[in-house]
Design a protein around this motif. Structure first.
Motif, PDB file in Angstrom:
ATOM      1  N   LEU A  56       5.886  -1.543   4.367  1.00  0.00           N
ATOM      2  CA  LEU A  56       6.203  -2.912   4.790  1.00  0.00           C
ATOM      3  C   LEU A  56       6.105  -3.869   3.608  1.00  0.00           C
ATOM      4  O   LEU A  56       7.003  -4.678   3.365  1.00  0.00           O
ATOM      5  CB  LEU A  56       5.242  -3.347   5.905  1.00  0.00           C
ATOM      6  N   SER A  57       5.012  -3.749   2.866  1.00  0.00           N
ATOM      7  CA  SER A  57       4.776  -4.651   1.745  1.00  0.00           C
ATOM      8  C   SER A  57       5.838  -4.477   0.653  1.00  0.00           C
ATOM      9  O   SER A  57       6.429  -5.455   0.180  1.00  0.00           O
ATOM     10  CB  SER A  57       3.376  -4.394   1.180  1.00  0.00           C
ATOM     11  N   GLN A 101       0.027  -6.212  19.585  1.00  0.00           N
ATOM     12  CA  GLN A 101       1.494  -6.217  19.588  1.00  0.00           C
ATOM     13  C   GLN A 101       1.953  -5.017  20.417  1.00  0.00           C
ATOM     14  O   GLN A 101       1.498  -3.909  20.202  1.00  0.00           O
ATOM     15  CB  GLN A 101       2.062  -6.127  18.160  1.00  0.00           C
ATOM     16  N   ILE A 115       5.432  -4.896  12.840  1.00  0.00           N
ATOM     17  CA  ILE A 115       4.329  -5.406  12.020  1.00  0.00           C
ATOM     18  C   ILE A 115       2.994  -4.896  12.571  1.00  0.00           C
ATOM     19  O   ILE A 115       2.100  -4.522  11.817  1.00  0.00           O
ATOM     20  CB  ILE A 115       4.354  -6.948  11.966  1.00  0.00           C
ATOM     21  N   TYR A 153       9.843  -4.579   2.316  1.00  0.00           N
ATOM     22  CA  TYR A 153      10.310  -5.747   3.048  1.00  0.00           C
ATOM     23  C   TYR A 153       9.683  -7.050   2.536  1.00  0.00           C
ATOM     24  O   TYR A 153      10.384  -7.895   1.994  1.00  0.00           O
ATOM     25  CB  TYR A 153      10.097  -5.601   4.563  1.00  0.00           C
ATOM     26  N   VAL A 154       8.364  -7.164   2.700  1.00  0.00           N
ATOM     27  CA  VAL A 154       7.713  -8.457   2.423  1.00  0.00           C
ATOM     28  C   VAL A 154       7.969  -8.921   0.990  1.00  0.00           C
ATOM     29  O   VAL A 154       8.364 -10.078   0.759  1.00  0.00           O
ATOM     30  CB  VAL A 154       6.194  -8.365   2.700  1.00  0.00           C
ATOM     31  N   LEU A 164      -1.764  -9.808   7.283  1.00  0.00           N
ATOM     32  CA  LEU A 164      -0.963  -8.899   8.122  1.00  0.00           C
ATOM     33  C   LEU A 164       0.307  -8.420   7.428  1.00  0.00           C
ATOM     34  O   LEU A 164       0.838  -7.366   7.770  1.00  0.00           O
ATOM     35  CB  LEU A 164      -0.598  -9.597   9.433  1.00  0.00           C
ATOM     36  N   MET A 165       0.818  -9.219   6.484  1.00  0.00           N
ATOM     37  CA  MET A 165       2.041  -8.840   5.755  1.00  0.00           C
ATOM     38  C   MET A 165       1.733  -8.971   4.273  1.00  0.00           C
ATOM     39  O   MET A 165       2.261  -9.833   3.575  1.00  0.00           O
ATOM     40  CB  MET A 165       3.201  -9.749   6.189  1.00  0.00           C
ATOM     41  N   PRO A 166       0.864  -8.092   3.775  1.00  0.00           N
ATOM     42  CA  PRO A 166       0.280  -8.299   2.451  1.00  0.00           C
ATOM     43  C   PRO A 166       1.288  -8.144   1.320  1.00  0.00           C
ATOM     44  O   PRO A 166       2.164  -7.295   1.360  1.00  0.00           O
ATOM     45  CB  PRO A 166      -0.796  -7.227   2.358  1.00  0.00           C
ATOM     46  N   ALA A 167       1.147  -8.999   0.321  1.00  0.00           N
ATOM     47  CA  ALA A 167       1.942  -8.924  -0.902  1.00  0.00           C
ATOM     48  C   ALA A 167       1.307  -9.787  -1.989  1.00  0.00           C
ATOM     49  O   ALA A 167       1.517  -9.543  -3.171  1.00  0.00           O
ATOM     50  CB  ALA A 167       3.384  -9.372  -0.659  1.00  0.00           C
TER      51      ALA A 167
END
Lengths: 209, 209
Positions: B131-132, A122, B118, B135-136, A178-181
């Motif tokens: 991020l987690s 990215q 990201i 946001y996520v 990549l966008m862990p939750a």
């Protein structure tokens, strides 16, 4: 994949001695590049390092790959192509289940390295291009080939854009990487398959298996 | 969101003058942080820069946010929460279609910045955590709330893990953003919805709409 500890310098992997030798050099280069990639990430992979470690000339690398990123993603593809092969038992749900279990194991084993590779692409347009051309497009093609056979066998209805299934199975798993939750498990990928094949509507006639 | 060009230094946004003032400071900070984020990326966003531009003290920022990353993702969430709101007309397919069209437009308009944010979170554990958490997790919660109402209304069958739908709609779109190879269009998101609601099996009774 054949390995050789001896490089061009030792006179064993001289290119130009015919087809077999060139293949040896290519394989040794890919193995070395994959090792470097998994150890140091994509930004640690340079033609100089690969040339020195694999015992090939930088000239050869420049001739075969347009950039270190292209080499990195070719090496990555090559290293995991057996692990991520698409079985064909004739039952698409079963085969997707098997393949996605292997995929989840790979993501859990090498998750931070893989996330780092995708992350580095990215904001680096050369690396993004290399990722798209040398990895994503190749993997998508293999998936769509297997899905096409399933459609021909009457296991997927006509009119479905098979490319979108790739995003709803492997893409959904990359999303959790990549966008862990939420956890990235085989239960999760089993549910992805059930959602698609059984459908979300309440009166669906396809019980989950 | 209310903006003020005057900062604490000008005596207009002094914290401690009661609830309203604190809200003004918070809103001015989020707006400033979002502007910085979209202009310079997440790694250009520091408490010093935000403090200077928003006219708030760094002390206030430290009190309210555990890290610049946390502020960045709060600001990002806040900026796009109206654009990405979930409509509820009572028809889940229609509402998902509307929301995903807005989402695709957002990704196409700000794609490289979003991908950069990201991407930067990969290999930076503080940023990944921010991020987690900021946001996520928040966005997933809003999606699952709407999907839960659809299930209660009988539009999604019992037994479906609603979290997995998030990965198969928004996650699938992020996949095309971060690992590009196929176009990220509203036709694509319409097909994602059709795949899930109609199902992939050939004898599905749910025609695509």
């Amino acid at each position: 994949m054949e390995r050789s500890d001896a490089g061009e310098g030792a006179g064993l992997l001289k290119p130009g001695r015919g087809r077999r030798r060139a293949e040896d050099v290519r394989n040794a280069t890919l193995t070395t590049a994959a090792e470097l990639l998994l150890a140091e990430g994509v930004q640690g992979l340079t033609f100089s390092k690969v040339a020195a470690r694999a015992g090939v000339s930088k000239m050869t690398l420049y001739k075969w790959w347009p950039s270190p990123g292209a080499l990195a993603f070719d090496a990555y593809y090559d290293t995991f192509k057996d692990t991520l092969a698409f079985p064909d038992t004739g039952d698409i749900r079963r085969d997707l289940t098997t393949q996605l279990h292997s995929f989840v194991e790979l993501l859990n084993r090498n998750g931070s390295v893989i996330a780092g590779i995708i992350g580095a692409a990215q904001g680096d347009s050369d690396l993004a291009e290399a990722l798209s051309t040398h990895y994503v497009t190749q993997r998508r093609r293999l998936a769509v080939e297997r899905l096409t056979r399933a459609r021909e066998a009457g296991q997927i209805r006509e009119g479905v854009d098979l490319e979108t299934i790739v995003d709803q199975l492997w893409g959904a798993a990359y999303h959790r990487l990549l966008m862990p939750a939420q956890p990235l498990t085989t239960d999760f990928t089993d549910q992805l398959i059930a959602n698609l094949f059984q459908g979300l509507a309440p009166d669906s006639p396809h019980p989950a298996t």
